[in-house]
Each structure stands twice: as C-alpha cells, then as structure tokens.
Design an enzyme around this catalytic site. Structure first.
Site, PDB file in Angstrom:
ATOM      1  N   HIS A 295      -1.704  -6.995   1.691  1.00 35.69           N
ATOM      2  CA  HIS A 295      -1.717  -6.103   2.856  1.00 35.69           C
ATOM      3  C   HIS A 295      -0.648  -5.013   2.757  1.00 35.69           C
ATOM      4  O   HIS A 295       0.026  -4.687   3.738  1.00 35.69           O
ATOM      5  CB  HIS A 295      -1.560  -6.909   4.155  1.00 35.69           C
ATOM      6  CG  HIS A 295      -2.787  -7.707   4.495  1.00 35.69           C
ATOM      7  ND1 HIS A 295      -3.768  -7.230   5.323  1.00 35.69           N
ATOM      8  CD2 HIS A 295      -3.187  -8.926   4.086  1.00 35.69           C
ATOM      9  CE1 HIS A 295      -4.729  -8.146   5.424  1.00 35.69           C
ATOM     10  NE2 HIS A 295      -4.395  -9.184   4.677  1.00 35.69           N
ATOM     11  N   VAL A 319     -10.171  -8.235   1.049  1.00 33.57           N
ATOM     12  CA  VAL A 319     -11.157  -8.528   2.082  1.00 33.57           C
ATOM     13  C   VAL A 319     -11.560  -7.292   2.876  1.00 33.57           C
ATOM     14  O   VAL A 319     -12.538  -7.322   3.618  1.00 33.57           O
ATOM     15  CB  VAL A 319     -10.655  -9.629   3.040  1.00 33.57           C
ATOM     16  CG1 VAL A 319     -10.429 -10.929   2.277  1.00 33.57           C
ATOM     17  CG2 VAL A 319      -9.381  -9.198   3.742  1.00 33.57           C
ATOM     18  N   ASP A 358      -0.655 -13.430   4.034  1.00 37.31           N
ATOM     19  CA  ASP A 358      -2.078 -13.549   4.340  1.00 37.31           C
ATOM     20  C   ASP A 358      -2.939 -12.930   3.236  1.00 37.31           C
ATOM     21  O   ASP A 358      -2.615 -11.864   2.710  1.00 37.31           O
ATOM     22  CB  ASP A 358      -2.355 -12.838   5.668  1.00 37.31           C
ATOM     23  CG  ASP A 358      -3.758 -13.108   6.183  1.00 37.31           C
ATOM     24  OD1 ASP A 358      -4.290 -14.187   5.910  1.00 37.31           O
ATOM     25  OD2 ASP A 358      -4.310 -12.230   6.867  1.00 37.31           O
ATOM     26  N   GLU A 359      -4.014 -13.609   2.891  1.00 37.87           N
ATOM     27  CA  GLU A 359      -5.109 -13.066   2.078  1.00 37.87           C
ATOM     28  C   GLU A 359      -4.647 -12.448   0.759  1.00 37.87           C
ATOM     29  O   GLU A 359      -5.044 -11.346   0.381  1.00 37.87           O
ATOM     30  CB  GLU A 359      -5.904 -12.041   2.899  1.00 37.87           C
ATOM     31  CG  GLU A 359      -6.576 -12.673   4.091  1.00 37.87           C
ATOM     32  CD  GLU A 359      -7.285 -11.683   4.999  1.00 37.87           C
ATOM     33  OE1 GLU A 359      -8.297 -12.080   5.607  1.00 37.87           O
ATOM     34  OE2 GLU A 359      -6.824 -10.528   5.104  1.00 37.87           O
ATOM     35  N   VAL A 360      -3.811 -13.184   0.034  1.00 39.51           N
ATOM     36  CA  VAL A 360      -3.422 -12.758  -1.307  1.00 39.51           C
ATOM     37  C   VAL A 360      -4.608 -12.942  -2.251  1.00 39.51           C
ATOM     38  O   VAL A 360      -5.258 -13.988  -2.266  1.00 39.51           O
ATOM     39  CB  VAL A 360      -2.204 -13.562  -1.799  1.00 39.51           C
ATOM     40  CG1 VAL A 360      -1.931 -13.288  -3.272  1.00 39.51           C
ATOM     41  CG2 VAL A 360      -0.984 -13.209  -0.952  1.00 39.51           C
TER      42      VAL A 360
END
EC number: 3.2.1.52
Length: 583
Positions: A295, A319, A358-360
């Site tokens: 992010h 994502v 988050d969301e690596v």
C-alpha cells in the site's frame, strides 16, 4: 443492571404551548403510542414520552450500571447554565464544558425565546485524577451522574469520574438527558436521575481512509464529533496509501509534494495538530497508521524503494490499482521510514501505533529480479516461507527504527495477513508486543487460532464492519467485493462474545475505505451505522438491535441536529409510531 425507568411526566406549561397540537404520545409497554388529543387534556410531546418510557430513556449507548430516571420533567433555561469549575484548572475539563454548552445550544435553537422561563442548570464535573491527560488502553472511562432539584428550584447535575475521559462521557450523557419539547417549545430534563456507567471494551474505533480520496479536515472533525457523541473513543487515521500521500512529513516533504492529489489536498503539521487537539478535547484518541510494506506508491517516485509501482496488469501484483510495495532489500529505505516514524511520534504522541501490514503481494516481490537475487545471495529460495522471512526482515528493521523515537515500547497493531497465519505468527510477531486487527470474516478459522495462541485482537470483520460495502464495483462490473451493504442491525449484533475467548478482544472498529467516497459521502456512509458499534462495545447488551431500535432513531436525529449528515434509517412515521414498522 438496575433500571428504574418510569417517572411521572409533569409538564410545566407556559404560554408558548402549541395550541394546534392534535397529537399526543402516551407510554405503553415501554413504547410511545401516538393518539389524538382529547378535549381538556394536555398533549405530551414525543420527546417527553420517549425519555420517560424507555428503560434507558433517550440515551445512546445504554449505560452499563445503575440507571434511575425519575421525578418530573422540568423546563431548563438554556441561557441560565452555570458551570461550577470548583477551582478546576484542567484545560480538558473546561473544553468539555464548552462542548456540552455548544451541543445544548444546537438542541435549544427553537427555545431561544425561553430565557427566564425555566430552571437554572448548575453543572459540576469532579475528576479524581486530573493528571491523566492521555487516553490509553488502561484508562478508566467510567463516571457517575446525579441530577437533582434544589429547594430553590435550580437543577444540579453532578458528575464524578476517575479521569477526564469518563467525565466527558458523563457530560455527553447529561446532554442526552435534556430534550427539546416541540409542543411546549422549551428544553426539559428529568429532575431525579442517578446513573453509574463505564465501557465494556477499552478500544472502540472508527477507521477513515483519507488517501484513496482526500477527506477535508472539516469532515474529519465531524467524524470525530460522531465518535464522541456515540461514546466511541478512537479515530483510526489511515492517512497514506498507494493512490496518494497527503501527509506532510517534516523529514521528507517531497513525499506529499509528489504524492498528494494537489498542493491543497494535504495534511500540514498544523492540520494534524488541529485534528489531534479537536479529538483530545472530545475524549477521542487519534491513532495514526502508516501502512507498510504494501500500500505504498505515489510520493516515492524519486526513490528506488518501491517495487511494482503501477505494474500492469495490476491484478497479478496487488488487489487494486495502483500496485506498489516497499523493497525491503534497500538499506536507505529504513532511514526514510525512521524520519516518518519520528514525525508521527512527535505529532501524535501515540499510546499505540498501527504499522499496517495489509495485503502484501508475494508475486510482486517474486517478480522483482533484484529482490530475488538478494534472497538467493542469502541462501533463500522463493517459497512463501522464504518471502515471509523477507517480510520479517522489513518488519524487524522498521520496528527498530520506530522504537528509537518513543519513550516506551508501544503496542503495535497489524492487520491479519499471511504473516499472521498460524505457522508464522508466533515466530515473527511476539504476542506481548503486537495486537492483531482482524478484517476477515467472523467465522475465519484464523481468528480462533490467534485466540488460542493468546493474542490480543481488535475485531473489524468485513462481513459486518466494513462500511464501504454494497456499492457498484469500481474496477469492473457488478458490485464491489464485500457486498452486501452492512446495515446497522448486523453491526449492532456483531459481538466479540461470539468467540469463547472474548476477553482477548480489546474491542472492535468499523472501517470506511474511500475508493468510492469523498467529502460528499463520508457522513452518511459512517453514521448512524457506526453508532450501533458504539452501543455494542460500550455496553455489550444481551438483547438484539430490535430492542434498541427506538433509541437508535433518536440518536440518529441527535447526530443530524449536531451537524452530521447521518443517513435516514426509516420513514419518520416509524419514529412517531414506535414498534409499528419491524416485522
């Protein structure tokens, strides 16, 4: 709980009575029934009926201790309020008084011509330890409130609390006990009240993403007003992301110069300080989040610290567009991170800090030749476990840089992710240091694994607490990924008590991600739905939303009256005809 809700509604009529009132409300079975006014009878307003009829009056959230609402409804002169400072030099207490008076002025706009026609209100707040100026996870937020009428006719409201934060909650409760009677055109308060109260959970939050779309400081302040009015206590500020970098870092101002949507769409040091002070006075902590290593993107163009920035097709690397995450192999990256951490610690003075996680995307790192070579030079492969070691390298280095600028080792919050899977979490995230914020569905087996391992958790399960769900997709056709829309009812019923180890939950947080939200929509996306979370976390009520519905409608009106554009929940007819709408 000891609830004594019933008192005699004796209305002190004045010559301002609306003689055209053809409807009155009467209390039956703890609900207000709308009926025609009979000849020679005196109509009772809906507000007067509600505060006397429900076991918790018009209070939101419901108190957790003793609740005695009794006596009579007595008119209060909005222009004759005495604040008894009792020698208190605490600037927070003085600010709490000001905000109480401001909210009362908004409520009493229609009664401005009632000066001298009601009782004097004397408000006293006594704080046991005024030196506790920072809200922490261990802060005592309880209070007691007593309202009584003196022999001279004045109304005395006495609040006692261990800390200012409890005292502020007491002032909020007092404000909610004062109603505007639209028949008699005056403010009224019960003259015999005793309440003891305090929250069940120490962490009660709302997350607002201000990076996908820029959110103005004024809108942020309204969000904090709603948080305070609903006795939530944390504004989680997701201040940067891959789409924009609006945070003006003193150590690296080029990040916002390059990464903000425009030179105006930034949060200067003065803006940040303004938000922090605004929240502090209202009993709300501002929790900063600097999400990493994923992010990230915009703002970092002049560095070589970011891999996969805006890589296409984006679905292979992240994502949502634009992709981007830090390259943990760059030594100078940690110097830049240290500067940001130093800025944030000095500005926010946090008691807890959110490091994201988050969301690596493993595929992003795996597609970057220099990263894979760095790993190979250390004898690592390219399995998931190898990339978790790379991630741990980043997290360890980042935390060391963060810790250099705090007086104590603060609790660190991280989102659930691959790193928090059962095979990795204990190895890399010590439970005495890390708090895990759960965003996956409430039946996710990982939640039970984390509880079994003894981690402290914050519940933000998307299937109840994501407020951006239920709208059109913005990266394709159909609806967005977390459809359907989450109504206040499902939020209200979403309790950490569904888990056997509920005592490990510090609380919960509703989240508004702003891919499809800007200033025009923040208020009605968050409110009044987040207020449902407020009652759940404050009181952990045994009943469902159905028993709270009438008070929720009142609270929504309260938010609107205070300038928050809270979404309508039902036709106004349902507010005026209690229990006639639900099936």
């Amino acid at each position: 709980m000891n609830c004594l809700p019933f008192f005699i509604v004796i209305l002190h009529l004045t010559n301002t009575q609306n003689v055209d009132s053809v409807w009155t409300w009467t209390c039956k079975n703890q609900s207000c029934e709308k009926v025609r006014v009979q000849p020679e009878s005196k109509p009772i307003s809906l507000a007067a009926c509600k505060i006397s009829c429900d076991p918790y009056g018009t209070l939101w959230p419901q108190p957790t201790g003793r609740v005695e609402l009794g006596g009579e409804l007595v008119p209060v002169d909005p222009n004759n309020i005495e604040i008894n400072e009792n020698g208190n030099e605490n600037k927070l207490v003085r600010a709490g008084y000001r905000h109480f008076q401001t909210n009362l002025q908004k409520l009493g706009k229609g009664a401005e011509d009632q000066s001298g026609k009601g009782a004097k209100l004397i408000v006293t707040v006594k704080i046991e330890d005024p030196s506790q100026m920072q809200l922490r996870l261990t802060t005592n937020e309880s209070y007691s409130l007593r309202v009584s009428q003196s022999s001279t006719g004045s109304i005395n409201a006495d609040i006692m609390a261990p800390t200012y934060f409890g005292g502020r909650h007491g002032l909020e409760t007092l404000g909610q006990l004062i109603i505007y009677d639209d028949i008699l055109n005056n403010l009224q308060i019960p003259n015999d009240v005793y309440i003891t109260d305090g929250p069940v959970y120490p962490y009660r939050g709302v997350l607002l993403d201000t990076a996908r779309n820029y959110i103005s400081v004024d809108t942020i302040k309204r969000t904090i007003d709603g948080i305070s009015a609903s006795k939530l206590n944390t504004f989680h500020w997701h201040i940067t992301d891959s789409q924009s970098f609006p945070y003006v870092s003193r150590s690296n101002p080029d990040l916002s110069r390059l990464g903000a949507y425009s030179p105006r769409d930034v949060y200067t040091p003065d803006d940040v300080q303004d938000v922090i002070e605004y929240a502090h006075e209202r009993g709300v902590r501002v929790l900063p989040e600097f999400d990493a290593p994923a992010h990230v993107g915009e703002g970092w163009q002049d560095t070589d610290f970011v891999a996969c920035f805006n890589s296409q097709p984006w679905g292979q690397y992240c994502v949502e567009p634009p992709c981007g995450q830090f390259d943990p192999t760059k030594p100078k990256l940690y110097d830049a991170l240290e500067g940001i951490y130093k800025d944030m610690v000095r500005q926010f003075n946090p008691d807890i800090f959110h490091m994201g996680g988050d969301e690596v995307s493993i595929s992003c790192w795996n597609s970057t030749y220099s990263i894979v070579k760095w790993m190979a030079d250390r004898g690592w492969g390219t399995t998931e476990e190898d990339f978790i070691k790379l991630w741990n390298h980043f997290q360890t280095q980042a935390l060391e840089r963060f810790d250099k600028h705090t007086k104590e080792k603060l609790p660190i919050i991280m989102w659930t992710s691959t790193l928090t899977k059962k095979e990795y979490v204990e190895k890399y995230l010590p439970k005495d240091r890390y708090i895990i914020q759960v965003w996956t569905a409430k039946n996710d087996p990982e939640i039970f694994e984390l509880l079994k391992k003894g981690y402290r958790l914050i519940l933000s399960n998307y299937d109840a607490l994501y407020l951006d769900c239920g709208y059109a997709s913005w990266v394709g056709e159909g609806t967005n990924w977390c459809t359907p829309y989450k109504g206040w009812q499902s939020i209200y019923n979403n309790s950490p008590y569904i888990y056997n180890n509920a005592n490990q939950f510090l609380g919960a947080e509703a989240a508004l991600w702003t891919e499809q939200v800007d200033d025009t929509a923040v208020d009605n996306r968050i409110w009044p739905r987040a207020a449902a979370l407020g009652e759940r976390l404050w009181a952990e009520p045994a009943h469902t939303w159905r028993e709270a519905e009438n008070r929720m409608l009142v609270h929504r009106q309260r938010l609107v009256n205070r300038g928050i554009a809270a979404d309508a929940l039902e036709p106004r007819w349902c507010l005026q005809n209690e229990n006639n709408c639900p099936t």
